[in-house]
Design a protein around this motif. Structure first.
Motif, PDB file in Angstrom:
ATOM      1  N   ILE A 173       0.832  -1.258  -0.087  1.00 44.37           N
ATOM      2  CA  ILE A 173      -0.148   0.073   0.010  1.00 44.37           C
ATOM      3  C   ILE A 173       0.794   1.290  -0.034  1.00 44.37           C
ATOM      4  O   ILE A 173       0.257   2.373  -0.780  1.00 44.37           O
ATOM      5  CB  ILE A 173      -0.806  -0.157   1.246  1.00 44.37           C
ATOM      6  N   ALA A 174       1.891   1.368   0.825  1.00 47.58           N
ATOM      7  CA  ALA A 174       2.870   2.492   1.050  1.00 47.58           C
ATOM      8  C   ALA A 174       3.820   2.471  -0.282  1.00 47.58           C
ATOM      9  O   ALA A 174       4.789   3.348  -0.109  1.00 47.58           O
ATOM     10  CB  ALA A 174       3.406   2.523   2.360  1.00 47.58           C
ATOM     11  N   PHE A 175       4.023   1.614  -0.978  1.00 47.40           N
ATOM     12  CA  PHE A 175       5.283   1.377  -2.010  1.00 47.40           C
ATOM     13  C   PHE A 175       5.173   2.467  -2.807  1.00 47.40           C
ATOM     14  O   PHE A 175       4.138   3.077  -3.294  1.00 47.40           O
ATOM     15  CB  PHE A 175       4.820  -0.040  -2.820  1.00 47.40           C
ATOM     16  N   LYS A 176       6.288   3.091  -3.075  1.00 52.01           N
ATOM     17  CA  LYS A 176       6.574   4.342  -3.973  1.00 52.01           C
ATOM     18  C   LYS A 176       7.613   4.024  -5.050  1.00 52.01           C
ATOM     19  O   LYS A 176       8.614   3.677  -4.937  1.00 52.01           O
ATOM     20  CB  LYS A 176       7.170   5.614  -3.319  1.00 52.01           C
ATOM     21  N   ALA A 177       6.988   3.644  -6.282  1.00 49.46           N
ATOM     22  CA  ALA A 177       7.649   3.473  -7.599  1.00 49.46           C
ATOM     23  C   ALA A 177       9.040   4.281  -7.720  1.00 49.46           C
ATOM     24  O   ALA A 177      10.122   3.622  -8.344  1.00 49.46           O
ATOM     25  CB  ALA A 177       6.962   3.252  -8.631  1.00 49.46           C
ATOM     26  N   GLU A 178       9.111   5.466  -7.724  1.00 48.38           N
ATOM     27  CA  GLU A 178       9.721   6.390  -7.863  1.00 48.38           C
ATOM     28  C   GLU A 178      11.107   6.044  -6.897  1.00 48.38           C
ATOM     29  O   GLU A 178      12.239   6.299  -7.308  1.00 48.38           O
ATOM     30  CB  GLU A 178       9.468   7.959  -7.634  1.00 48.38           C
TER      31      GLU A 178
END
Length: 473
Positions: A173-178
């Motif tokens: 849920i908190a994952f940030k691809a950048e």
């Protein structure tokens, strides 16, 4: 109680495989992986190791089906290379199991220290005392009966998977691809560079192989399974579950923090990452999960080495004393002997700076002996039956597995492999005693004498490297 009711089914054996493998390593894997690999290199490393682990499992499932008369990992080495080969494999497996328990003791006390600061880093006097109490408690439980301990292990496995599942859900849920792609290859140019990326993969081998130690748990207890097919099936199911949990837990943190931030975290790093996302309760949950996880893994790895020495004694590879069982069908002498050695090693934690890393490195190096000998027997058996249907494929699988684990020994640190040889000196004495008990006139043939000589020579090199500071403990 009838014997049939005591046999272990798929659920109990899969739980054993998962619990034997998921111990302390997964809770510290974000920092361990970030210290060696970028996200891109980590993905490739998991693919490589996953294939290697799958090949080993395929060897196990094939041999369990083709040789249902054999029991225990070492039995394949004995069938292929004689009694001394069986001893070498079995002793390596036994060493790996109780050395792993030393690593568990250190990490468990570190987790307890989160709640009770008096435990410090997990290596002070209080930690040693509590770890020793847990150690002997494990011995007591297993001595009451391996099957009963396996049932308890199912419950522990479920309990310890809950915080890992919660972590992965929150991380997704908190994952940030950048953040994940910012330094994807970890190279100076930022692009894929074969030499650099391969170096990262090689440096991560010890960490990745450590978390797979225990994958052979179902094969080790195949005699206590309802059928040999159940043991084979459980091994494959266990591997699939492990791969899913491991890859998610090690890769998702790269999308929550930068690699540099992850490297600087304390252990267990999983707790600090979750705390950064959801607050302090996240660290408390992970540390509690770690304590439960280690308890289950420690329990499994008390069962497995006891079973190993029991089976080895039955095959006259260790003195008969190791094969004596109590009314609960547990090898009391083997259990106590192993527990005493583990206790001695736990005391040395007071003088070792990196006890956890050193213990798991030795543990992993020792298990390589057993794993590669399983693959070698796969090659021999398949070659001997090469005219039969499907054996050509099995021969190829065995050869690739041998090459992979030969490379893994080199990549993970050959010095730890040599250091394991020092413990073989005591083992060879026991082997000699066991063969004399059955009145064997010539204990060693020329090839076995040569092998024993190589082991002793390797032990001398290891001691020299240790004394000169080339191997740091």
């Amino acid at each position: 109680m009838p014997e049939e009711t005591k046999k272990l089914g798929v659920g109990a054996l899969v739980a054993l495989v998962v619990s034997s493998s998921i111990g302390s390593g997964i809770f510290g894997i974000p920092t361990d992986m970030a210290g060696t690999s970028s996200p891109g290199a980590a993905i490739i490393a998991w693919i490589v190791v996953g294939i290697g682990a799958l090949l080993l499992c395929l060897c196990f499932t094939n041999l369990i089906a083709k040789r249902p008369d054999l029991s225990g990992v070492f039995s394949y080495a004995e069938a292929g290379f004689g009694p001394f080969g069986g001893f070498i494999s079995g002793w390596g497996y036994w060493l790996s199991a109780w050395l792993g328990n030393v690593a568990f003791a250190t990490m468990m006390m570190s987790a307890v220290a989160y709640f009770i600061p008096a435990f410090g880093t997990g290596q002070n006097i209080l930690s040693i005392i509590v770890a020793s109490i847990v150690l002997w408690f494990m011995c007591f439980i297993v001595n009451k009966g391996v099957e009963s301990a396996a049932i308890l292990n199912v419950i522990v496995t479920v309990c310890k998977l809950v915080p890992l599942f919660l972590f992965n859900v929150i991380a997704i849920i908190a994952f940030k691809a950048e953040i994940f792609t910012a330094d994807f290859w970890g190279t100076v140019s930022g692009n894929f560079e074969l030499t650099d990326v391969f170096g990262q993969i090689q440096n991560s081998m010890m960490v990745l192989m450590w978390v797979f130690v225990g994958i052979e748990g179902a094969a080790m207890l195949a005699d206590r399974a309802k059928t040999k097919a159940v043991a084979a099936k459980s091994t494959v199911i266990g591997l699939v579950l492990l791969l899913v949990v491991y890859t998610l837990t090690s890769l998702l943190p790269y999308g929550l923090m930068t690699r540099d931030e992850i490297v600087k975290l304390g252990q267990p790093s999983l707790g600090y990452i979750l705390a950064d996302v959801v607050g302090p309760w996240g660290a408390a949950l992970i540390n509690l999960g770690l304590i439960i996880s280690i308890f289950g893994c420690w329990l499994s790895w008390t069962m497995l080495p006891a079973e190993t020495t029991l089976l080895m004694a039955k095959r006259n590879l260790l003195p008969k004393k190791f094969g004596e069982v109590n009314d609960a069908n547990s090898p009391t002498y083997s259990l106590v002997f192993m527990t005493i050695l583990t206790q001695i090693f736990i005391f040395t934690l007071l003088f070792t700076e990196k006890a956890y890393n050193f213990a798991y490195s030795l543990c992993t190096a020792a298990i390589f002996v057993s794993w590669i000998m399983v693959a070698m027997y796969q090659v021999k058996y398949s070659y001997q039956h090469r005219k039969e249907k499907g054996e050509s494929l099995q021969l190829v699988i065995g050869l690739i597995t041998c090459i992979f684990y030969g490379w893994a020994i080199y990549a993970s640190g050959f010095e730890y492999f040599l250091l394991c040889f020092t413990a073989y000196i005591l083992g060879i004495f026991f082997y000699y005693q066991a063969r004399k008990e059955i009145n064997e006139e010539k204990v060693f043939n020329f090839k076995e004498l040569f092998t024993a000589g190589v082991i002793n020579f390797g032990a001398c090199i290891a001691i020299y490297l240790l004394v000169t500071g080339k191997i740091v403990v």
